[in-house]
Design an enzyme around this catalytic site. Structure first.
Site, PDB file in Angstrom:
ATOM      1  CE  LYS A   1      -3.103 -32.463  26.922  1.00 25.43           C
ATOM      2  NZ  LYS A   1      -3.255 -31.525  25.815  1.00 25.43           N
TER       3      LYS A   1
ATOM      4  CE  LYS B   1      -0.289 -30.360  28.820  1.00 22.37           C
ATOM      5  NZ  LYS B   1      -0.700 -29.788  27.576  1.00 22.37           N
TER       6      LYS B   1
HETATM    7  C1  PBG Z   1      -4.516 -28.783  24.495  1.00 19.66           C
HETATM    8  C2  PBG Z   1      -3.435 -28.384  25.447  1.00 19.66           C
HETATM    9  C3  PBG Z   1      -3.638 -28.161  26.808  1.00 19.66           C
HETATM   10  C4  PBG Z   1      -2.417 -27.790  27.339  1.00 19.66           C
HETATM   11  C5  PBG Z   1      -1.493 -27.781  26.304  1.00 19.66           C
HETATM   12  N1  PBG Z   1      -2.139 -28.171  25.139  1.00 19.66           N
HETATM   13  C6  PBG Z   1      -4.868 -28.181  27.611  1.00 19.66           C
HETATM   14  C7  PBG Z   1      -5.839 -29.260  27.446  1.00 19.66           C
HETATM   15  O1  PBG Z   1      -5.512 -30.393  27.066  1.00 19.66           O
HETATM   16  O2  PBG Z   1      -7.002 -28.974  27.681  1.00 19.66           O
HETATM   17  C8  PBG Z   1      -2.226 -27.444  28.788  1.00 19.66           C
HETATM   18  C9  PBG Z   1      -0.960 -26.798  29.176  1.00 19.66           C
HETATM   19  C10 PBG Z   1      -0.983 -26.211  30.527  1.00 19.66           C
HETATM   20  O3  PBG Z   1      -1.930 -26.402  31.338  1.00 19.66           O
HETATM   21  O4  PBG Z   1      -0.012 -25.514  30.853  1.00 19.66           O
HETATM   22  N2  PBG Z   1      -4.174 -29.272  23.270  1.00 19.66           N
END
Ligand code: PBG
Length: 323
Positions: free
Chosen positions: A194, A247
């Protein structure tokens, strides 16, 4: 010319016979935003067509989606600021609306596949995925909170937890804890690679979860790094992750391909909020064909090697298949 590649493109049936990549509703997970209250839906400015829904409306949404072939859902809580604190206490309080709703969803739709989110940010007054102390994120102390969250979610009957926090060692920690408590059948969809991405903006607006200070670069990965994804994947794989996720998706197709080539578990990709927003915005302006861009995007993610695609386009895709 003996080789004329165009010959295979002449007939539409031939084109479909030789098509290598097929996206179907079976590949998709639909992320949903759950908010407290009754009979309310609230629009998310940068995500046209996507709403925060109260439990009763999310039940209806799931029922409708199931009827058009979407059967897997990832549910995120929209938490009122008044309920947020430094320890994300509400995340494991049994009577909190998120956990109550999960229970209701699984009772009403036992055939729906429900994935939950494990991270502190929706419940944290600091807006970070981990516990904050003196401006830094405490890794190991965070694990204990994530553990309580995971047990509380598992107790609702959900199918998989999705740790999206990027703390070190959390997959192994959560796997052991789940097993010790009799939840060996609850899977782990690990957000493995991520990245610290600018494409999460609309999601953070939806949850009002933007960090109160700093950024997430001490736990989310540097977009410039490719090898590091293999390290994260090795760890998550060894620690027992059932699925490895990349991601965002579009700017990271090389990472999806790397993980697919190197690990014998399914690979998921999260087509995130900013990726959705870009296509929607350009399409609303009449600058691109939105439906075509969606199909091409989902196809590219699958072609790169994703078995599972998390996407806000899921419903629109399924509706397009029907018509
Ligand atoms: C945070 C989380 C995020 C997303 C899913 N879980 C955002 C972040 O890490 O700040 C983003 C998903 C999206 O942008 O569609 N635990």
């Amino acid at each position: 010319m003996l080789r004329r590649p165009r010959r295979n493109r002449n007939h539409p049936v031939m084109r479909s016979l030789i098509r290598e990549t097929h996206v179907s509703t079976n590949d998709l997970v639909f992320p949903l935003f759950l908010m407290e209250g009754y009979n309310q839906k609230s629009a998310i400015a940068a995500m046209p067509g996507i709403y925060r829904l109260t439990t009763d409306l999310i039940l209806k949404e799931i029922e409708y989606c199931m009827s058009i072939g979407i059967r897997s859902f990832d549910i995120f809580p929209v938490v009122d600021d008044a309920h947020k604190d430094a320890q994300a206490t509400k995340s494991y309080q049994e009577d909190f609306f998120y956990l109550r709703a999960l229970r209701e969803i699984k009772v009403k739709f036992p055939d729906a596949h429900i994935i939950t989110d494990i991270a502190m940010d929706p419940y944290s007054s600091d807006g970070h995925d981990g516990l904050v102390s003196g401006g830094t994120i405490l890794n190991d102390a965070t694990l204990e909170i994530l553990g309580k969250m995971a047990l509380a979610q598992a107790a609702t009957g959900i199918d998989m937890i999705g740790p999206s926090d990027m703390m070190d060692g959390r997959v192994g920690y959560l796997r052991k804890l789940l097993d010790k408590n009799g939840y060996q059948d609850v899977g782990i969809m690990s957000y493995t690679a991520k990245y610290a991405s600018a494409f999460y903006g609309p999601f953070r607006d939806a949850l009002t979860s933007t960090p109160k200070f700093g950024d997430k670069k001490t736990y989310q990965m540097d977009p410039a790094n490719r090898k590091e994804a293999l390290l994260e994947a090795q760890l998550d794989y060894k620690e027992g992750a059932d699925v490895l996720m990349v991601k965002p998706a579009l700017a990271y197709l090389d990472i999806i391909s790397d993980l697919r080539d190197n690990f014998p578990v399914p690979i998921a990709a999260y087509n995130v909020s900013g990726e959705y927003a870009m296509i929607k915005a350009a399409s609303q302006k009449g600058w691109i064909d939105g439906f075509g861009a969606m199909l091409e995007t989902l196809t590219s993610i699958k072609r790169a090697g994703a078995d599972i695609i998390f996407t806000y386009f899921a419903k629109e895709f399924a509706e397009g298949q029907k018509g």
